[in-house]
Design an enzyme around this catalytic site. Structure first.
Site, PDB file in Angstrom:
ATOM      1  N   SER A 129       0.836  -1.200   0.000  1.00  0.00           N
ATOM      2  CA  SER A 129       0.000   0.000   0.000  1.00  0.00           C
ATOM      3  C   SER A 129       0.872   1.252   0.000  1.00  0.00           C
ATOM      4  CB  SER A 129      -0.876   0.058   1.253  1.00  0.00           C
ATOM      5  OG  SER A 129      -1.690  -1.071   1.328  1.00  0.00           O
TER       6      SER A 129
ATOM      7  N   HIS B 262      -5.338  -1.483  -4.933  1.00  0.00           N
ATOM      8  CA  HIS B 262      -4.367  -2.437  -5.480  1.00  0.00           C
ATOM      9  C   HIS B 262      -4.679  -2.679  -6.954  1.00  0.00           C
ATOM     10  CE1 HIS B 262      -2.416  -3.723  -1.744  1.00  0.00           C
ATOM     11  NE2 HIS B 262      -3.601  -3.595  -1.186  1.00  0.00           N
TER      12      HIS B 262
ATOM     13  N   TYR C  33      -6.737 -13.278   2.652  1.00  0.00           N
ATOM     14  CA  TYR C  33      -8.101 -12.958   3.100  1.00  0.00           C
ATOM     15  C   TYR C  33      -9.081 -12.778   1.941  1.00  0.00           C
ATOM     16  CZ  TYR C  33      -6.598  -8.106   2.223  1.00  0.00           C
ATOM     17  OH  TYR C  33      -6.114  -6.973   1.643  1.00  0.00           O
TER      18      TYR C  33
ATOM     19  N   ALA D  71       2.433  -2.420   4.072  1.00  0.00           N
ATOM     20  CA  ALA D  71       1.999  -1.520   5.135  1.00  0.00           C
ATOM     21  C   ALA D  71       1.758  -2.392   6.353  1.00  0.00           C
ATOM     22  CB  ALA D  71       0.714  -0.811   4.734  1.00  0.00           C
TER      23      ALA D  71
ATOM     24  N   MET E  53      -0.839  -8.375   6.934  1.00  0.00           N
ATOM     25  CA  MET E  53      -1.642  -9.450   6.330  1.00  0.00           C
ATOM     26  C   MET E  53      -1.004 -10.000   5.058  1.00  0.00           C
ATOM     27  SD  MET E  53      -5.338  -7.567   6.727  1.00  0.00           S
ATOM     28  CE  MET E  53      -5.735  -6.617   8.213  1.00  0.00           C
ATOM     29  N   SER E  54       0.308  -9.889   4.943  1.00  0.00           N
ATOM     30  CA  SER E  54       0.974 -10.372   3.719  1.00  0.00           C
ATOM     31  C   SER E  54       2.418 -10.745   4.034  1.00  0.00           C
ATOM     32  CB  SER E  54       0.957  -9.260   2.660  1.00  0.00           C
ATOM     33  OG  SER E  54       1.750  -8.156   3.086  1.00  0.00           O
TER      34      SER E  54
ATOM     35  N   ASN F 178       0.296   2.713  11.131  1.00  0.00           N
ATOM     36  CA  ASN F 178      -0.548   2.960  12.318  1.00  0.00           C
ATOM     37  C   ASN F 178       0.038   2.184  13.481  1.00  0.00           C
ATOM     38  OD1 ASN F 178      -1.693   0.617  10.526  1.00  0.00           O
ATOM     39  ND2 ASN F 178      -2.323   0.143  12.633  1.00  0.00           N
TER      40      ASN F 178
HETATM   41  N1  HPA Z   1      -2.778  -4.824  11.291  1.00  0.00           N
HETATM   42  C1  HPA Z   1      -2.712  -5.638  10.214  1.00  0.00           C
HETATM   43  N2  HPA Z   1      -2.407  -5.220   9.002  1.00  0.00           N
HETATM   44  C2  HPA Z   1      -2.109  -3.921   8.850  1.00  0.00           C
HETATM   45  C3  HPA Z   1      -2.146  -3.015   9.915  1.00  0.00           C
HETATM   46  C4  HPA Z   1      -2.501  -3.494  11.204  1.00  0.00           C
HETATM   47  O1  HPA Z   1      -2.548  -2.758  12.203  1.00  0.00           O
HETATM   48  N3  HPA Z   1      -1.802  -1.803   9.409  1.00  0.00           N
HETATM   49  C5  HPA Z   1      -1.568  -1.973   8.072  1.00  0.00           C
HETATM   50  N4  HPA Z   1      -1.750  -3.251   7.739  1.00  0.00           N
END
Ligand code: HPA
Length: 270
Positions: A28, A59, A83, A111, A209-210, A233
């Protein structure tokens, strides 16, 4: 699975005559990285027979072939996520294909949420190792002997050599860089604060998640792997903010200029 891989590979070979040396997966915020390179050819995933096609907003799914300075690269603009509903073997199919096209090295970007309390949104983190224990292993199923061994070693997934290259590139560009362990969860829901405490106690610094699954598939076939996370974040429970895809994308976009500069420097030096 090997047959499916060969079908996709043949479909690409029909359309593209390009020998990449380096593979790059864009996370991302890096989607427009391809605007910075000398593009030779592109193939939308949808045009590849039997290829898993990504659906996430933001994406764009295609392979881009071109040059970063004089380095021939194949770039995945948009990855496939577990997912979305694909089996893990499909999630790592594009990684394997880039290896089969000739890429001996791969740079993975993503990300991620920071679970190390010293991190801040906007930080870049070089991945030193990963934890894939919360996802199905992408090598489950009959082993593809043509690619690698049944029980591949994972004691140095992110090569020490590439880690040193990344450190030096960051230093040369005066870009501060963190280092840490990436933990992959399946998503698509973000983690709970309890899951983040678990990830932290496991030794994780960032969650996403990757990436870890792709790194495993790449190491299985002997590719040299490097990885960088953009901490978009703080992970659940580490700040008062609720998590949203919008926040993730906004931070990723803010960091993208610096991130792209670093990626270019790394590709030239790796
Ligand atoms: N958790 C999982 N995947 C993410 C997050 C997160 O806080 N931020 C960006 N991808």
């Amino acid at each position: 699975m090997y047959k499916k891989l060969m079908t996709c590979f043949a479909s690409v070979k029909e359309k593209v005559d390009f020998q990449p040396e380096i593979a790059l997966i864009l996370g991302s915020g890096l989607g427009d990285y391809v605007d910075e390179i000398q593009v030779e050819q592109t193939i939308p995933y949808a045009e590849i027979e039997g290829f898993p096609v990504s659906t996430v907003k933001g994406h764009k799914g295609k392979f881009v072939f071109g040059y970063v300075e004089d380095r021939p690269v194949v770039i995945m603009q948009g990855r496939v996520h577990y997912y979305e509903g694909y089996p893990m073997s499909d999630v790592v199919l594009p990684t394997r294909m880039m290896g089969m096209m000739g890429a001996k090295k791969i740079l993975l970007t993503n990300a991620a949420g920071g679970c190390n309390p010293d991190f801040q949104p906007g930080d870049l983190m070089m991945i030193t190792d990963h934890i894939a224990a919360a996802i199905p292993n992408p090598l489950i199923g009959p082993n593809i002997d043509e690619l690698g061994t049944r029980f591949p070693d994972m004691s140095q997934v992110y090569s020490r050599r590439l880690q040193e290259v990344i450190r030096q590139c960051a230093h040369a560009c005066e870009i501060p860089i963190r280092e840490g362990v990436y933990v992959q969860f399946t998503g698509p829901s973000y983690e709970t604060p309890a899951e983040i405490r678990m990830a932290r106690s496991w030794g994780g610094d960032a969650v996403g998640m990757s990436t870890a699954c792709e790194a495993i598939a790449a190491r299985h076939m002997g590719m040299e792997v490097g990885g960088i996370s953009c901490i978009t974040n703080m992970a659940a429970g580490l700040s008062d903010q609720t998590l949203s895809h919008q926040e993730v994308q906004e931070t990723a976009d803010q960091v993208s200029k610096v991130f792209k500069k670093l990626v270019t420097e790394i590709i030239i030096s790796m």
